[in-house]
Design an enzyme around this catalytic site. Structure first.
Site, PDB file in Angstrom:
ATOM      1  N   LYS A  78       0.799  -1.222   0.000  1.00  0.00           N
ATOM      2  CA  LYS A  78       0.000   0.000   0.000  1.00  0.00           C
ATOM      3  C   LYS A  78       0.838   1.281   0.000  1.00  0.00           C
ATOM      4  O   LYS A  78       0.476   2.249  -0.636  1.00  0.00           O
ATOM      5  CB  LYS A  78      -0.917   0.001   1.230  1.00  0.00           C
TER       6      LYS A  78
ATOM      7  N   GLU B 211      -1.532  -0.864   9.823  1.00  0.00           N
ATOM      8  CA  GLU B 211      -0.951   0.039   8.825  1.00  0.00           C
ATOM      9  C   GLU B 211      -1.823   1.278   8.634  1.00  0.00           C
ATOM     10  O   GLU B 211      -1.315   2.375   8.408  1.00  0.00           O
ATOM     11  CB  GLU B 211      -0.753  -0.712   7.515  1.00  0.00           C
TER      12      GLU B 211
ATOM     13  N   HIS C 240      -1.414   6.386   9.192  1.00  0.00           N
ATOM     14  CA  HIS C 240      -1.832   7.567   8.419  1.00  0.00           C
ATOM     15  C   HIS C 240      -2.667   8.539   9.249  1.00  0.00           C
ATOM     16  O   HIS C 240      -3.081   9.573   8.743  1.00  0.00           O
ATOM     17  CB  HIS C 240      -2.636   7.125   7.190  1.00  0.00           C
TER      18      HIS C 240
END
Ligand code: NAD
Length: 347
Positions: A121, A191, A195
C-alpha cells in the site's frame, strides 16, 4: 509453467487465507505452500484451502515432517521454491523495508524463479522495491507490485479512465471498508493507523494489540483516513497520468461491521479534446468485500504475469504499467529517491 499454476502464499492472515480460496475459486491454480510467522506447510499434490481457514498457524497443517521455523518464508522457498510457479505476498509491511529485504533474500538465497505479486500500500514500500528490477531480471523472476485493491484495482481503473482526457487534472480514490473484527486483518488495520494524525511507524510498531483496541474503542471502531501516503501516487505518476500531488487517497474503515461505511469511488478529472473539464466516476459494488477487491485483482495480475513470464518478461513492474500509458513519466525522474514536480514545465 504448465497448468495448474503451483501457488505459494506468504502470510496466512485475512488476505493470505482469502487468496487461498479466491485462487482456487477462479480456477487454474493448485495451492501448494503457505507460510506465516510460525512456520510453513507444503504439499505438491495440493493443500486444502478450507482446512487452512481453520488453523491458527499453517505449521499445524497435517503434513510429513515438522515445518516450524524461525525464518518461515526462506525455509519454505528453500524447501519447495523450485516447484512453485507463483507467489502472492500478504505479509505485514512494517517496517517499510520489510518487503524489499524479503524479496532480495528470496532472489538471492532460494531457487524460486517464477512470478510474484503483492498488495503493498505505501509509496515508500514501492520505492524500496524499484531498485530490485535488475536482481529480479537476473533471477528470471517477474514481480508485479501494487496489485491489490488500492493500489491495484482502483489505480489501474484510474489509469484506463485517464485515456479519454488530453490532460488529467486530478485522481481521487475514496474507499469504504467494513470488517467484522480487526483481528482478522491485523496488519491492514495497524498500517491504517500510520496515516492518522499523531501516529507514525515507530509509534504503531510499539503499540500492543490492547493499545490498538483502546484506540479503536475511542473511535467507535471507525478509522477515518485523509491524504494517505499511498503508492497509487507513484504508480500513477510513473504511468504518466498526472503529478503525484494531484492524486489523493482517503477512506473510512469500520472495524466492527462487515458492511461498508461508505461506498468506494474513484474520480478521475480531466480535460477533453474540446477543452471541457469533467470527471469519470467509478463506484465499486458495496457487496464486493476488501478480500474480493484485493485478492480478485491480484489473481488477475498473477494470470497476466504468468503469460508474460512465459514470453520472457522478467524484472519489476507496477500494476499500472500493464495498462495503456497516458504519457511520458515527467513527474518521476528518480522514482526511488523522491516524488517531485518535473524540473521542466509540463507541455
Ligand atoms: P494479517 O495481519 O491478517 O496477516 C499477516 C500474516 O503474515 C500472518 O499470517 C502472520 O503470521 C504473517 N507474518 C507476519 N510476519 C511474518 C514473517 N516474518 N514471516 C512469515 N509470515 C509472517 O494481515 P492482512 O490484514 O491479511 O494484510 C496483509 C497485507 O496486505 C498487509 O501488508 C496490508 O497492508 C496489505 N493490504 C493491502 C491492501 C490493498 O488494497 N493493496 C488492502 C488490505 C491489505
Amino acid at each position: 509453467m504448465t497448468l495448474p499454476i503451483k501457488l505459494g502464499i506468504l502470510g496466512a492472515g485475512g488476505l493470505g487465507k482469502s487468496m487461498a480460496r479466491m485462487a482456487l475459486a477462479r480456477g487454474g491454480y493448485h495451492l501448494v505452500a503457505m507460510a506465516d510467522s510460525h512456520g510453513f506447510c507444503a504439499d505438491l499434490t495440493g493443500l486444502d484451502a478450507e482446512q487452512i481457514q481453520t488453523l491458527k498457524t499453517v505449521a499445524d497443517y497435517p503434513q510429513v515432517g515438522q515445518r516450524v521455523s524461525q525464518d518461515p518464508v526462506l525455509a519454505m522457498l528453500k524447501a519447495v521454491g523450485s516447484d512453485l510457479d507463483a507467489l502472492f505476498i500478504a505479509l505485514p509491511n512494517l517496517p517499510v523495508t520489510f518487503y524489499a529485504e524479503t524479496v532480495t533474500r528470496i532472489a538471492q538465497e532460494t531457487p524460486f524463479s517464477g512470478i510474484m505479486v503483492d498488495a503493498l500500500k505505501r509509496t515508500k514500500a514501492v520505492q524500496e522495491l524499484l531498485p530490485l528490477d535488475g536482481l529480479l531480471r537476473s533471477r528470471r523472476i517477474l514481480y508485479i507490485t501494487g496489485a491489490g485493491a488500492t493500489p491495484g484495482f482502483l489505480t489501474t481503473m484510474a489509469a484506463v479512465a485517464a485515456q479519454s482526457f488530453v490532460r488529467v487534472k486530478a485522481v481521487d480514490i475514496r474507499f469504504g471498508v467494513g470488517v467484522s473484527n480487526w483481528e482478522s486483518y491485523r496488519a491492514t488495520i495497524r498500517e491504517d493507523f500510520l496515516h492518522l494524525p499523531g501516529f507514525d511507524a515507530a509509534r504503531v510498531a510499539a503499540m500492543s494489540d490492547a493499545d490498538i483496541e483502546a484506540e479503536l474503542e475511542a473511535r467507535n471502531g471507525l478509522i477515518e483516513l485523509e491524504n494517505m501516503e499511498h503508492a497509487d501516487d507513484i504508480i500513477l505518476a510513473m504511468a504518466g497520468v498526472c503529478p503525484p500531488e494531484a492524486i489523493t487517497v482517503g477512506g473510512v474503515v469500520d472495524t466492527r461491521n462487515a458492511r461498508k461505511p461508505v461506498s468506494t469511488q474513484v474520480t478521475v478529472t480531466g480535460e477533453t479534446l474540446a477543452g471541457i473539464t469533467c470527471s469519470h466516476v467509478f463506484t465499486v459494488a458495496d457487496d464486493a468485500t476488501m478480500a474480493d477487491n484485493v485478492c480478485g485483482p491480484a489473481v488477475g495480475f498473477m494470470n497476466r504475469a504468468v503469460d508474460l513470464h512465459a514470453r520472457g518478461f522478467y524484472g519489476l513492474s507496477t500494476s499500472a504499467e500493464l495498462m495503456p500509458k497516458t504519457g511520458p513519466s515527467l513527474w518521476v525522474q528518480n522514482a526511488t529517491q523522491k516524488l517531485s514536480a518535473p524540473a521542466m514545465a509540463m507541455v
